[in-house]
Design an enzyme around this catalytic site. Structure first.
Site, PDB file in Angstrom:
ATOM      1  N   TYR A  49      53.072  44.924  27.838  1.00  0.00           N
ATOM      2  CA  TYR A  49      51.669  44.008  27.172  1.00  0.00           C
ATOM      3  C   TYR A  49      52.417  42.590  27.087  1.00  0.00           C
ATOM      4  O   TYR A  49      53.409  42.369  26.420  1.00  0.00           O
ATOM      5  CB  TYR A  49      51.350  44.570  25.811  1.00  0.00           C
ATOM      6  CG  TYR A  49      50.630  45.936  25.804  1.00  0.00           C
ATOM      7  CD1 TYR A  49      50.353  46.636  27.218  1.00  0.00           C
ATOM      8  CD2 TYR A  49      50.616  46.679  24.751  1.00  0.00           C
ATOM      9  CE1 TYR A  49      49.711  47.958  27.074  1.00  0.00           C
ATOM     10  CE2 TYR A  49      49.970  48.092  24.718  1.00  0.00           C
ATOM     11  CZ  TYR A  49      49.529  48.430  25.951  1.00  0.00           C
ATOM     12  OH  TYR A  49      48.963  49.822  25.914  1.00  0.00           O
ATOM     13  N   ALA A  62      34.777  51.282  24.844  1.00  0.00           N
ATOM     14  CA  ALA A  62      34.686  50.977  26.368  1.00  0.00           C
ATOM     15  C   ALA A  62      34.848  49.589  26.591  1.00  0.00           C
ATOM     16  O   ALA A  62      33.841  49.018  27.192  1.00  0.00           O
ATOM     17  CB  ALA A  62      33.182  51.444  26.967  1.00  0.00           C
TER      18      ALA A  62
END
Length: 331
Positions: free
Chosen positions: A54, A209
């Site tokens: 990340y 989502a």
């Protein structure tokens, strides 16, 4: 905050985990990132998830600074290894013994801790013998650098193979970290049954989502300015699979259902994944502290059978259930 056991272990983790995948070290400035970590701590979140990849290792450093000064024993700190990171040399990727051992040492330094509560294989490595990978993880456990091991986005067969080796090596293999939401249910038919059989829980990512289940994206309307869908460096490629009129029209049908339940759309989405008994925690990310405060209100929410049926009926035509979509790349 409420807590759940992680897999067939004695480790309790918060129902909401805080993750810093697409924000810290890349999209969000340091001051704002630290404010979000503080909001998570204030909300009772004790479980923090990150990965060396990340922001090319920067996210781990940001999280380490944010957790500095906290009582270590009161936190569960998770990170992952697999994707190319650091200078991205020939061995700075995958699940070889060399990369796992070196990555674990570097992650510990960036996070400012002596041990990881959970160390996860970020994908399955087709190029390294599974025995080599699992033995390296087992050695980290025996060295006290790692307490438990887990995986992310492994298929049912891969989980079964890994669990068999973990039993031989006598190490606690307790979790899988998949994408899971009302719209993305690919783990339900194979991964969840295999995990239940082998004693693993799910720690799910993207329960909203990539923001689609908040209702902010509307069919036939321009993408909201500054949203993830407009940021090529912030997940636009991932969210685009949901940005079609059919999906967005179906998602809009959830708005009255959320209102009926007294929840925001985001809270409904997070609460929905927590109804699955094999889910131990839902990972949320944030670019603003207010997002943390909103999402934690999903903790402890029980959705009744009629509401769950109504959600299924609203989304049935757009839900993705193909188990073959759980797969790992060859690096």
């Amino acid at each position: 905050m409420e807590f759940r056991r992680l897999g067939r272990s004695g480790l309790n983790i918060s129902e909401i985990s805080y993750g810093n995948w697409l924000t810290h070290g890349s999209q969000v400035e340091e001051e704002q990132a630290q404010a979000c970590i503080k909001a998570a701590l204030d909300a009772g979140i004790t479980t923090f998830d990150t990965a060396d990849v990340y922001a090319n290792t920067a996210a781990e450093s940001v999280l380490g600074r944010g957790l500095k000064g906290q009582r270590r024993e009161s936190l569960e700190i998770f990170t992952k290894v697999f994707w190319p990171s650091g200078p991205k040399g020939q061995n700075d990727k995958g699940l070889s013994r060399k990369h796992i051992m070196e990555s674990a040492t570097a992650s510990l330094q960036r996070l400012g801790t002596d041990y990881l509560d959970l160390y996860q294989a970020h994908r399955f490595d087709h190029n390294t013998p599974l025995e080599e990978t699992m033995t390296a993880f087992a050695d980290l456990v025996r060295q006290g650098k790692v307490l438990y091991i887990g995986v992310s986005e492994w298929s049912a067969d891969q989980i079964t193979q890994g669990a068999a080796l973990a039993r031989e090596l006598k190490v606690p293999f307790i979790s899988n970290q998949p994408q899971y939401s009302m719209l993305w249910r690919v783990i339900e038919s194979q991964v969840v049954p295999a995990s239940e059989r082998e004693g693993l829980s799910q720690i799910v990512w993207s329960p909203i989502a990539q923001g689609v289940l908040t209702g902010k994206y509307k069919a036939g309307q321009p993408l909201p300015e500054g949203s993830r869908a407009t940021d090529q460096n912030g997940g636009a490629n991932m969210v685009k699979r949901f940005l079609n009129d059919e999906t967005l029209t179906a998602v809009a049908k959830l708005e009255p259902l959320a209102a009926q339940a007294g929840l925001s759309m985001a809270q409904l989405a997070v609460a929905w994944v927590l109804q699955n008994p094999n889910v131990a925690s839902a990972i949320i990310g944030a670019s603003r502290p207010a997002q943390v405060h909103e999402n934690v209100k999903a903790v402890g929410v029980k959705l009744d059978a009629d509401l769950l049926t109504a959600i299924d009926e609203a989304l049935e035509s757009v839900v993705e259930r193909d188990a073959s979509l759980t797969r790992s790349p060859s690096l």
